[in-house]
Design an enzyme around this catalytic site. Structure first.
Site, PDB file in Angstrom:
ATOM      1  N   GLN A 169       0.807  -1.215   0.000  1.00 55.99           N
ATOM      2  CA  GLN A 169       0.000   0.000   0.000  1.00 55.99           C
ATOM      3  C   GLN A 169       0.844   1.270   0.000  1.00 55.99           C
ATOM      4  O   GLN A 169       0.303   2.377  -0.011  1.00 55.99           O
ATOM      5  CB  GLN A 169      -0.925  -0.003   1.220  1.00 55.99           C
ATOM      6  CG  GLN A 169      -1.907  -1.157   1.228  1.00 55.99           C
ATOM      7  CD  GLN A 169      -2.635  -1.304   2.547  1.00 55.99           C
ATOM      8  OE1 GLN A 169      -2.539  -0.458   3.443  1.00 55.99           O
ATOM      9  NE2 GLN A 169      -3.385  -2.389   2.690  1.00 55.99           N
ATOM     10  N   HIS A 194      -0.679  -0.325   5.541  1.00 54.21           N
ATOM     11  CA  HIS A 194      -1.057   0.739   6.474  1.00 54.21           C
ATOM     12  C   HIS A 194      -0.030   1.871   6.567  1.00 54.21           C
ATOM     13  O   HIS A 194       0.436   2.224   7.647  1.00 54.21           O
ATOM     14  CB  HIS A 194      -1.351   0.150   7.858  1.00 54.21           C
ATOM     15  CG  HIS A 194      -2.416  -0.901   7.850  1.00 54.21           C
ATOM     16  ND1 HIS A 194      -2.768  -1.624   8.961  1.00 54.21           N
ATOM     17  CD2 HIS A 194      -3.209  -1.377   6.841  1.00 54.21           C
ATOM     18  CE1 HIS A 194      -3.725  -2.487   8.650  1.00 54.21           C
ATOM     19  NE2 HIS A 194      -4.003  -2.353   7.360  1.00 54.21           N
ATOM     20  N   GLU A 220     -14.308   3.582  10.277  1.00 56.06           N
ATOM     21  CA  GLU A 220     -14.816   4.655  11.136  1.00 56.06           C
ATOM     22  C   GLU A 220     -14.643   6.032  10.503  1.00 56.06           C
ATOM     23  O   GLU A 220     -13.712   6.261   9.742  1.00 56.06           O
ATOM     24  CB  GLU A 220     -14.066   4.667  12.470  1.00 56.06           C
ATOM     25  CG  GLU A 220     -14.229   3.430  13.308  1.00 56.06           C
ATOM     26  CD  GLU A 220     -13.482   3.508  14.635  1.00 56.06           C
ATOM     27  OE1 GLU A 220     -13.614   2.561  15.423  1.00 56.06           O
ATOM     28  OE2 GLU A 220     -12.772   4.513  14.869  1.00 56.06           O
ATOM     29  N   TYR A 246      -9.943 -10.673   9.871  1.00 51.26           N
ATOM     30  CA  TYR A 246     -10.349 -11.132   8.543  1.00 51.26           C
ATOM     31  C   TYR A 246     -10.683 -12.618   8.545  1.00 51.26           C
ATOM     32  O   TYR A 246     -11.454 -13.089   7.702  1.00 51.26           O
ATOM     33  CB  TYR A 246      -9.247 -10.832   7.526  1.00 51.26           C
ATOM     34  CG  TYR A 246      -9.041  -9.351   7.282  1.00 51.26           C
ATOM     35  CD1 TYR A 246     -10.012  -8.594   6.643  1.00 51.26           C
ATOM     36  CD2 TYR A 246      -7.879  -8.721   7.701  1.00 51.26           C
ATOM     37  CE1 TYR A 246      -9.843  -7.243   6.425  1.00 51.26           C
ATOM     38  CE2 TYR A 246      -7.687  -7.367   7.488  1.00 51.26           C
ATOM     39  CZ  TYR A 246      -8.670  -6.626   6.847  1.00 51.26           C
ATOM     40  OH  TYR A 246      -8.498  -5.283   6.636  1.00 51.26           O
TER      41      TYR A 246
END
Length: 374
Positions: free
Chosen positions: A90, A154, A248, A269
């Site tokens: 990522q 992340h 969120e 997960y």
């Protein structure tokens, strides 16, 4: 468009100082707004992570794989002299933001995964630079998280300025769930606040704590990939990926702990639980949360008269379900959800342009403009 039949639990807080939570369920409804169409503005970009509009009407677009694109007069030109970028998972070239006084000082702010520092791998960095023709100049590294790691998840990351000129940016917890988010002596899982030159504001919450990372403004976050200033209140809003469930929306507050991974509305997960807690004293409740997760990326408030039915709403991209979500707000609460651009592709970012139109970046496609019907 088809209705979403799954139910969504939310927690709403009516103001930053209010501790009362109101729990309800929201079902997405069929669109009741005017018809709209999309128009391709910039084509053929793999992962268009960040986009900003320059005063001359051109755009800067960050391609996660490491290209900074200047789009002007229908042409894409790659900007030269970028920093070394660590492209893994990522991580890569991420968000872009202009200084609020860009017209006078020319500063462009960039987050990216950087290999600089000790250990192999990389971590999120923030820099600023100026644009001279097709080249970055006057480059300044403002923040580099540590330690580097080869993990590919992340990195965050988004950038925003508040009304006082402070610079906020996000860094995800880098896959170190049980180490980084709750520890203010470590980078990752945090929202950071700096002065525009990279120095630490004197009133940051942890400036007087030994060994603390003094740039931290709030902590207990997982992987915030949406950040926007609420134009009606001036508050900085973020959204962040949960695990399986529990994405969120939070309103950033000084020194507050947003709970990850001690409290969460999600599960692993694998389907197993990692915490039994959804609330705990001293930890903030989200303004809103999604179950199931939509994998949110990008966030924009609509203020434009071009979309009268959307004015005051929040737009959020869904990577997982390939649509743009419209959140209808009333008295600081989400009262309705609506799917827009269903099936369009993985929505990486959304911004309202200076012309008042909504621009959406789609992985594998590029930048689209939403045009209302008659």
């Amino acid at each position: 468009m088809k209705a979403i039949h799954s139910l969504l639990s939310i927690i709403c807080i009516t103001c930053a100082a209010c501790a009362q939570q109101i729990e309800s369920e929201i079902k997405a409804e069929e669109p009741k707004t005017v018809d709209y169409k999309t128009e391709s503005v910039v084509a053929d970009i793999s992962i268009p992570w960040g986009m900003v509009f320059l005063p001359d009407g051109s755009m800067l677009i960050s391609e996660k794989t490491g290209e900074l694109i200047h789009f002007k007069n229908g042409l894409k030109v790659n900007i030269e002299n970028l920093p070394e970028i660590y492209v893994r998972g990522q991580g890569g070239l991420m968000d872009l933001e202009l200084h609020p006084d860009y017209k006078n000082n020319g500063w462009i702010y960039i987050t990216y995964a950087s290999p600089k520092g000790e250990n192999e791998g990389g971590h999120t960095a923030l820099m600023r630079a100026k644009l001279d023709g097709n080249k970055l100049v006057d480059k300044e590294l403002l923040y580099k998280a540590a330690p580097n790691t080869k993990k590919g998840q992340h990195f965050g990351s988004r950038i925003e300025f508040d009304n006082q000129g402070y610079l906020y940016f996000s860094i995800g917890e880098r896959g170190e769930r049980d180490v980084n988010p709750q520890d203010i002596t470590r980078d990752g899982g945090k929202i950071y606040r700096l002065n525009d030159d990279g120095s630490i504001p004197e009133d940051n919450p942890f400036v007087n704590l030994e060994n603390a990372k003094t740039a931290i403004y709030s902590y207990g976050h997982r992987n915030p990939q949406g950040m926007a200033k609420n134009p009606f209140t001036g508050a900085i809003w973020i959204h962040e990926h949960g695990p399986q469930g529990g994405d969120e929306i939070n309103i950033v507050q000084k020194g507050k702990n947003f709970g990850w991974p001690v409290i969460s509305y999600g599960i692993n997960y694998s389907g197993t639980s990692f915490t039994e807690l959804t609330e705990k004293e001293g930890m903030e409740q989200p303004l809103f949360y999604w179950v199931p997760s939509i994998a949110p990326s990008g966030m924009a408030f609509v203020t434009s008269d071009i979309y009268p039915d959307w004015k005051g709403n929040v737009l959020v991209g869904s990577l997982k379900f390939s649509y743009l979500e419209r959140l209808v707000m009333e008295n600081g609460k989400v009262i309705k959800r609506e799917k827009l651009l269903e099936g369009i592709g993985r929505v990486r970012n959304v911004r309202q342009g200076p012309d008042g139109y909504i621009y959406v970046s789609i992985e594998g496609k590029g930048i689209l403009k939403i045009i209302p019907g008659n």
